[in-house]
Write a protein that holds these residues in place. Structure first.
Motif, short mmCIF file in Angstrom:
data_model
loop_
_atom_site.label_atom_id
_atom_site.label_comp_id
_atom_site.label_asym_id
_atom_site.label_seq_id
_atom_site.Cartn_x
_atom_site.Cartn_y
_atom_site.Cartn_z
N TRP A 66 0.84 -1.20 0.00
CA TRP A 66 0.00 0.00 0.00
C TRP A 66 0.87 1.24 0.00
CZ3 TRP A 66 -4.55 -0.57 -1.79
CH2 TRP A 66 -5.52 0.42 -1.66
N ALA A 67 0.83 2.08 1.04
CA ALA A 67 1.65 3.30 1.06
C ALA A 67 3.05 3.02 1.61
CB ALA A 67 0.97 4.39 1.86
N GLY A 68 3.30 1.80 2.02
CA GLY A 68 4.64 1.38 2.43
C GLY A 68 4.92 1.44 3.91
N LEU A 69 6.08 0.88 4.24
CA LEU A 69 6.53 0.93 5.62
C LEU A 69 6.77 2.38 6.01
CD1 LEU A 69 7.04 -2.11 4.98
CD2 LEU A 69 8.94 -1.97 6.56
N CYS A 70 6.44 2.70 7.24
CA CYS A 70 6.65 4.04 7.77
C CYS A 70 8.13 4.18 8.13
CB CYS A 70 5.83 4.23 9.04
SG CYS A 70 4.06 4.02 8.82
N PRO A 71 8.69 5.39 8.00
CA PRO A 71 10.05 5.60 8.50
C PRO A 71 10.06 5.41 10.01
CG PRO A 71 9.07 7.68 7.86
CD PRO A 71 8.10 6.61 7.46
N LEU A 72 11.22 5.03 10.56
CA LEU A 72 11.29 4.83 12.00
C LEU A 72 11.02 6.11 12.78
CD1 LEU A 72 14.34 2.43 12.48
CD2 LEU A 72 11.89 1.87 12.50
N GLY A 73 11.49 7.25 12.27
CA GLY A 73 11.26 8.51 12.96
C GLY A 73 12.40 8.95 13.85
N VAL A 74 13.63 8.50 13.54
CA VAL A 74 14.78 8.87 14.37
C VAL A 74 15.71 9.87 13.69
CG1 VAL A 74 14.77 6.72 15.70
CG2 VAL A 74 16.09 6.84 13.58
N ARG A 75 15.45 10.21 12.44
CA ARG A 75 16.34 11.10 11.70
C ARG A 75 15.93 12.57 11.78
NH1 ARG A 75 17.00 7.37 6.35
NH2 ARG A 75 18.65 6.06 7.20
N GLY A 76 14.66 12.82 12.04
CA GLY A 76 14.19 14.19 12.08
C GLY A 76 13.96 14.80 10.71
N ASP A 77 14.04 13.97 9.65
CA ASP A 77 13.84 14.49 8.30
C ASP A 77 12.53 14.02 7.69
OD1 ASP A 77 14.41 11.81 7.91
OD2 ASP A 77 15.78 12.16 6.23
N GLU A 78 11.67 13.42 8.49
CA GLU A 78 10.40 12.93 8.00
C GLU A 78 9.49 14.12 7.70
OE1 GLU A 78 11.69 11.98 10.99
OE2 GLU A 78 12.49 10.04 10.39
N ASP A 79 8.74 14.03 6.60
CA ASP A 79 7.81 15.11 6.25
C ASP A 79 6.75 15.30 7.34
OD1 ASP A 79 9.11 15.52 3.84
OD2 ASP A 79 7.80 14.15 2.75
N GLU A 80 6.30 14.19 7.88
CA GLU A 80 5.27 14.22 8.92
C GLU A 80 5.72 13.30 10.06
OE1 GLU A 80 1.13 14.38 6.93
OE2 GLU A 80 2.42 13.22 5.57
N PRO A 81 6.46 13.84 11.04
CA PRO A 81 7.03 12.99 12.10
C PRO A 81 6.01 12.12 12.82
CG PRO A 81 7.86 15.23 12.26
CD PRO A 81 6.79 15.23 11.20
N TRP A 82 4.78 12.60 12.97
CA TRP A 82 3.75 11.81 13.66
C TRP A 82 3.39 10.56 12.87
CZ3 TRP A 82 -0.63 11.01 10.86
CH2 TRP A 82 -0.84 11.88 9.80
N PHE A 83 3.76 10.53 11.57
CA PHE A 83 3.43 9.39 10.71
C PHE A 83 4.51 8.31 10.72
CE2 PHE A 83 1.13 8.14 6.68
CZ PHE A 83 -0.09 8.09 7.30
N SER A 84 5.55 8.51 11.52
CA SER A 84 6.63 7.53 11.63
C SER A 84 6.24 6.45 12.64
CB SER A 84 7.91 8.22 12.09
OG SER A 84 7.76 8.68 13.42
N VAL A 85 7.00 5.36 12.68
CA VAL A 85 6.75 4.30 13.66
C VAL A 85 6.85 4.87 15.07
CG1 VAL A 85 7.46 2.02 14.49
CG2 VAL A 85 7.64 2.56 12.05
N LEU A 86 7.91 5.64 15.31
CA LEU A 86 8.10 6.23 16.64
C LEU A 86 7.01 7.27 16.94
CD1 LEU A 86 9.85 6.24 19.14
CD2 LEU A 86 11.33 7.92 18.02
N GLN A 88 3.92 7.36 15.77
CA GLN A 88 2.67 6.65 16.04
C GLN A 88 2.69 6.04 17.44
OE1 GLN A 88 -0.29 6.01 14.27
NE2 GLN A 88 0.40 7.73 13.04
N TRP A 89 3.84 5.47 17.82
CA TRP A 89 3.97 4.82 19.13
C TRP A 89 3.84 5.86 20.24
CZ3 TRP A 89 7.73 4.80 23.08
CH2 TRP A 89 7.58 3.76 24.01
N GLU A 90 4.60 6.97 20.11
CA GLU A 90 4.53 8.02 21.14
C GLU A 90 3.15 8.67 21.19
OE1 GLU A 90 7.78 10.43 19.77
OE2 GLU A 90 9.19 9.48 21.18
N GLY A 91 2.58 8.96 20.02
CA GLY A 91 1.25 9.57 19.96
C GLY A 91 0.18 8.67 20.54
N TYR A 109 2.91 0.41 15.03
CA TYR A 109 2.22 0.71 13.77
C TYR A 109 3.32 0.95 12.74
CZ TYR A 109 -2.16 1.27 16.33
OH TYR A 109 -3.29 1.06 17.10
N PHE A 110 3.57 -0.01 11.85
CA PHE A 110 4.76 0.08 11.02
C PHE A 110 4.51 0.23 9.52
CE2 PHE A 110 3.75 -4.35 10.84
CZ PHE A 110 4.19 -4.78 9.61
#
Length: 164
Positions: A66-86, A88-91, A109-110
Motif C-alpha cells: 500500500w503506502a509502504g513501511l513508515c520511516p522509524l522517525g529517528v532522523r528528524g527528516d520525516e515530512d510528517e514525524p507523527w506518521f513515523s513508527v516512533l 505513532q507509538w509516542e502519539g 504501527y509500522f
C-alpha cells in the motif's frame, strides 16, 4: 523462505516491474546501526531481527504494501514525524493516557495503509494485524516473516479480507 531469501526477494520486487497490488517502491536510505539503537532505546520493546534487517538493508520506510513501511522517525527528516513508527507509538501512548484507554504500547504501527489504516506488529506475540482507527485488530499473520512472505507472493496484506 529464509530471512536472507526474503531480503533478496524484496530487493528484486522493488527493482522489478510494478506489482498489480498497490505498493510503495521508493525506499528511503537504510537506517544506520546507531539510528536503529536510538529507535530500540526509545520504544524499549523486544523487536525481531527481521524488522532490524529490513530497515537496515532495504530502507527506512517508503517501500512495501500500500503506502509502504513508515520511516522509524529517528532522523528528524520525516515530512510528517507523527506518521513515523516512533511518532505513532509516542502519539498512541499520549492519546491513551489522555482518555485512560487500554494500554497498547506493545503495538508498533509500522506500515501505512492510508487514512488511519495501519499494519501493526504485536511485540508480545509476534503477530501482525491490520488496524483501522479504533476498530479491533484483524490478525493477518503469525509472524513478521509470514506477513512479508505473504506480500511477496502477491497477497494483499493491507486488505480486511485476508485474516490469518
Amino acid at each position: 523462505m529464509t530471512e536472507d531469501e526474503l531480503i533478496m526477494a524484496t530487493r528484486d520486487r522493488l527493482a522489478g516491474p510494478p506489482s498489480p497490488i498497490w505498493e510503495a517502491r521508493d525506499p528511503r536510505p537504510p537506517v544506520t546501526a546507531e539510528e536503529w539503537s536510538t529507535f530500540e532505546a526509545a520504544v524499549g520493546l523486544p523487536l525481531p531481527p527481521l524488522l532490524r534487517r529490513v530497515y537496515m538493508e532495504i530502507g527506512d520506510g517508503g517501500w512495501g504494501p500500500w503506502a509502504g513501511l513508515c520511516p522509524l522517525g529517528v532522523r528528524g527528516d520525516e515530512d510528517e514525524p507523527w506518521f513515523s513508527v516512533l511518532g505513532q507509538w509516542e502519539g498512541g501512548i499520549e492519546a491513551r493516557d489522555a482518555v485512560e484507554a487500554e494500554d497498547e504500547s506493545y503495538l508498533l504501527y509500522f506500515c501505512n495503509g492510508g487514512c488511519v489504516v495501519f499494519s501493526v506488529f504485536d511485540t508480545t506475540t509476534g503477530r501482525v494485524g491490520l488496524r483501522d482507527g479504533e476498530e479491533p485488530i484483524l490478525w493477518q499473520a503469525d509472524s513478521l516473516h509470514d506477513w512479508f512472505e505473504r506480500w511477496l507472493v502477491g497477497e494483499h496484506v493491507m486488505s480486511f479480507g485476508n485474516p490469518a
